[in-house]
Design an enzyme around this catalytic site. Structure first.
Site, PDB file in Angstrom:
ATOM      1  N   LEU A 252      12.231  23.357  38.408  1.00 53.89           N
ATOM      2  CA  LEU A 252      13.058  22.144  38.446  1.00 53.89           C
ATOM      3  C   LEU A 252      13.257  21.610  37.032  1.00 53.89           C
ATOM      4  O   LEU A 252      13.440  20.421  36.843  1.00 53.89           O
ATOM      5  CB  LEU A 252      12.409  21.073  39.329  1.00 53.89           C
ATOM      6  N   CYS A 262      18.149  39.363  35.398  1.00 52.15           N
ATOM      7  CA  CYS A 262      18.009  39.382  36.863  1.00 52.15           C
ATOM      8  C   CYS A 262      18.819  38.317  37.579  1.00 52.15           C
ATOM      9  O   CYS A 262      19.768  38.637  38.285  1.00 52.15           O
ATOM     10  CB  CYS A 262      16.538  39.247  37.236  1.00 52.15           C
TER      11      CYS A 262
HETATM   12  C1  UDX Z   1      13.176  36.418  37.570  1.00 52.12           C
HETATM   13  C2  UDX Z   1      12.284  36.121  38.784  1.00 52.12           C
HETATM   14  O1  UDX Z   1      11.515  34.947  38.531  1.00 52.12           O
HETATM   15  C3  UDX Z   1      11.376  37.299  39.063  1.00 52.12           C
HETATM   16  O2  UDX Z   1      10.592  37.056  40.210  1.00 52.12           O
HETATM   17  C4  UDX Z   1      12.247  38.543  39.265  1.00 52.12           C
HETATM   18  O3  UDX Z   1      11.454  39.669  39.477  1.00 52.12           O
HETATM   19  C5  UDX Z   1      13.153  38.765  38.057  1.00 52.12           C
HETATM   20  O4  UDX Z   1      13.918  37.593  37.809  1.00 52.12           O
HETATM   21  P1  UDX Z   1      12.823  36.409  34.925  1.00 52.12           P
HETATM   22  O5  UDX Z   1      14.219  36.921  34.799  1.00 52.12           O
HETATM   23  O6  UDX Z   1      11.761  37.037  34.090  1.00 52.12           O
HETATM   24  O7  UDX Z   1      12.319  36.543  36.439  1.00 52.12           O
HETATM   25  O8  UDX Z   1      12.894  34.859  34.563  1.00 52.12           O
HETATM   26  P2  UDX Z   1      12.526  33.482  35.258  1.00 52.12           P
HETATM   27  O9  UDX Z   1      11.198  33.036  34.790  1.00 52.12           O
HETATM   28  O10 UDX Z   1      12.767  33.511  36.709  1.00 52.12           O
HETATM   29  O11 UDX Z   1      13.620  32.545  34.560  1.00 52.12           O
HETATM   30  C6  UDX Z   1      15.006  32.807  34.753  1.00 52.12           C
HETATM   31  C7  UDX Z   1      15.859  31.837  33.972  1.00 52.12           C
HETATM   32  O12 UDX Z   1      15.806  30.555  34.573  1.00 52.12           O
HETATM   33  C8  UDX Z   1      15.499  31.641  32.505  1.00 52.12           C
HETATM   34  O13 UDX Z   1      16.686  31.657  31.737  1.00 52.12           O
HETATM   35  C9  UDX Z   1      14.855  30.284  32.486  1.00 52.12           C
HETATM   36  O14 UDX Z   1      15.019  29.641  31.246  1.00 52.12           O
HETATM   37  C10 UDX Z   1      15.613  29.559  33.578  1.00 52.12           C
HETATM   38  N1  UDX Z   1      14.884  28.439  34.191  1.00 52.12           N
HETATM   39  C11 UDX Z   1      13.706  28.664  34.841  1.00 52.12           C
HETATM   40  C12 UDX Z   1      15.421  27.153  34.136  1.00 52.12           C
HETATM   41  O15 UDX Z   1      16.497  26.930  33.568  1.00 52.12           O
HETATM   42  N2  UDX Z   1      14.740  26.122  34.719  1.00 52.12           N
HETATM   43  C13 UDX Z   1      13.562  26.307  35.377  1.00 52.12           C
HETATM   44  O16 UDX Z   1      13.011  25.328  35.894  1.00 52.12           O
HETATM   45  C14 UDX Z   1      13.022  27.620  35.431  1.00 52.12           C
END
Ligand code: UDX
Length: 442
Positions: A252, A262
């Site tokens: 959040l 991904c």
């Molecule tokens: C994601 C999934 O979490 C994982 O389970 C799957 O296997 C692959 O895709 P990942 O791509 O490593 O993993 O990143 P993640 O930690 O999920 O973050 C994704 C994006 O969301 C990032 O750019 C991050 O900065 C953004 N994010 C995350 C937000 O903007 N706000 C948040 O609160 C959380």
């Protein structure tokens, strides 16, 4: 005798899986078509930044259980073959490019021994596993195929692989499940939840999970837009709703939104697949999730313009962060880089600093300038944009940094810096989803 496995494709997923499975006591051979990647892995070097992985890789190579090769015949003795190749977004559609997975199956079908199991880990459109299983059995009736989606997060890949939140196995036969239980015996002994599913459900679990996470992020970013319009504060709102255990506080963090290899491509591929299945209405909301996400990037650029003027030519813009998230050097669909490149295109002098991702960013966008330190990055800046929340940026001394810039103006694109601290050091601080609390100029 130790179970022998092969890992086909040694990128983020495969290299991590290979090293971790070896550390669980399995004998592992990793294969890839890219000789440069294999040469690095053989030398105990990880071709990307992932905390803890290089140490584990070297330890496992040293144990004699883990080897790498470009020669696919090296996999012939293995009992199980994990397919870990990429499924990027296709060049001219929203769909996933399945060519790497398809060709991996074609390539190994006749090399593998009777009774062995091919296990897909790549994220694929639902229906792929059944199609690939049929093709595999056509080429080699003595083997089987299962699907075992991977949920690792970059930056936590080793811990997530060794101690997953759950293991999901899509199987067509009890024998396939029995083999997978042997692979994951250590995790099962640790009571890791074990979910057995049919092939389509196993494929869907992965895209459903990523769609849910993307939705959560876009939900809070939509709330950020409302907070801006209404004069509220999205960080307080997120904290308050997060105390409800049904909602939960993770994912959040409002800001410039999600990127990486991904979430963006998975929701797009999911939409494309749902249309093929005639169920496109069910995922119509994901189009909006994607738009909210892309809008967060343009909202930062609008904020820059509202501060510096519509004409951004000859402005010096310092960008802290290039990776799509901290603890990673991955710049695939990075919101930070996307914003940097758009501001560059508007004529500004953009200088980027990132603790780990600059080499990858430079090879993708050579027109950007890169600095070797935070100080060099912000020198004479008209504005500083904080776009990837690395720990290094949280420990900046804003008083000291203020002496280097032309104008002490900060946009915190991740709502991660201490706004009061920066303001008390004389900075004007703006953030997505938070009302302007800067002291008024008299
Ligand atoms: C994601 C999934 O979490 C994982 O389970 C799957 O296997 C692959 O895709 P990942 O791509 O490593 O993993 O990143 P993640 O930690 O999920 O973050 C994704 C994006 O969301 C990032 O750019 C991050 O900065 C953004 N994010 C995350 C937000 O903007 N706000 C948040 O609160 C959380």
């Amino acid at each position: 005798m130790a179970l022998k496995i092969s890992v086909i494709g040694t990128g983020y997923l495969g290299a991590t899986h290979a090293a971790c499975m070896s550390s669980l006591g399995l004998e592992v051979v990793g294969v890839d078509l890219d000789p440069a990647k294999i040469a690095l892995l053989q030398a105990g070097k990880v071709p990307f930044y992932e905390p803890g992985l290089e140490e584990l890789l070297q330890e496992q190579i040293g144990s004699g259980r883990l080897t790498f090769s470009t020669d696919f015949s090296a996999i012939s003795g293995a009992d199980i073959h994990f397919i870990c190749v990429g499924t990027p977004q296709a060049e001219n559609s929203l769909a996933a490019d399945m060519s790497y997975v398809d060709s991996a199956v074609e390539k190994i079908a006749k090399i593998i021994k009777p009774g062995s199991l091919v296990v897909g880990k790549s994220t694929v459109p639902v229906g792929s596993a059944e199609r690939l299983r049929a093709r595999l059995l056509e080429l080699n009736p003595a083997v089987d195929l299962a699907w075992n989606p991977e949920f690792l997060r970059e930056g936590f890949a080793v811990a997530d692989t060794l101690h997953p939140t759950r293991l999901v196995v899509g199987v067509a036969t009890p024998e396939a499940e029995a083999l997978l239980r042997q692979v994951y015996a250590t995790n099962l002994a640790e009571q890791t939840p074990w979910v057995v599913a049919d092939l389509p459900t196993a494929e869907l679990v992965k895209v459903a999970a990523n769609s849910f996470l993307a939705t959560k992020i876009s939900f809070i970013n939509a709330m950020a837009e409302i907070c801006e319009a209404a004069g509220g504060d999205v960080t307080v709102l997120a904290k308050a709703i997060g105390y409800d255990p049904r909602i939960g506080s993770r994912f959040l963090q409002a800001g410039i939104g999600f990127g990486g290899g991904c979430l963006p491509k998975d929701i797009r591929a999911f939409m494309a697949r749902s249309a093929e299945l005639g169920a496109d209405q069910a995922l119509e909301f994901l189009r909006e999730i994607d738009s909210i996400n892309m809008r967060a990037r343009s909202r930062v650029i609008e904020l820059v313009r509202s501060e510096l003027g519509a004409d951004l030519r000859d402005k010096k813009v310092a960008v802290l962060g290039a990776a799509f998230k901290p603890e990673s050097d991955d710049v695939r669909d990075s919101p930070a880089l996307d914003i940097s490149v758009q501001i560059l295109a508007a004529g500004s002098d953009v200088v980027v600093y990132d603790p780990k991702a600059m080499a990858n960013a430079a090879s993708r966008f050579p027109a950007l300038k890169f600095a070797q330190s935070i100080e060099e990055c912000v020198a004479n800046a008209d504005i500083v944009l904080h776009l990837t929340e690395w720990q290094e940026f949280r420990t900046i001394d804003p008083t000291q940094l203020r002496t280097l810039v032309r104008s002490p103006l900060l946009i915190d694109g991740r709502n991660a810096l201490d706004r009061e601290l920066w303001q008390s050091a004389g900075w004007r601080v703006l953030a997505l989803g938070r009302a302007d609390t800067n002291p008024r100029e008299s």
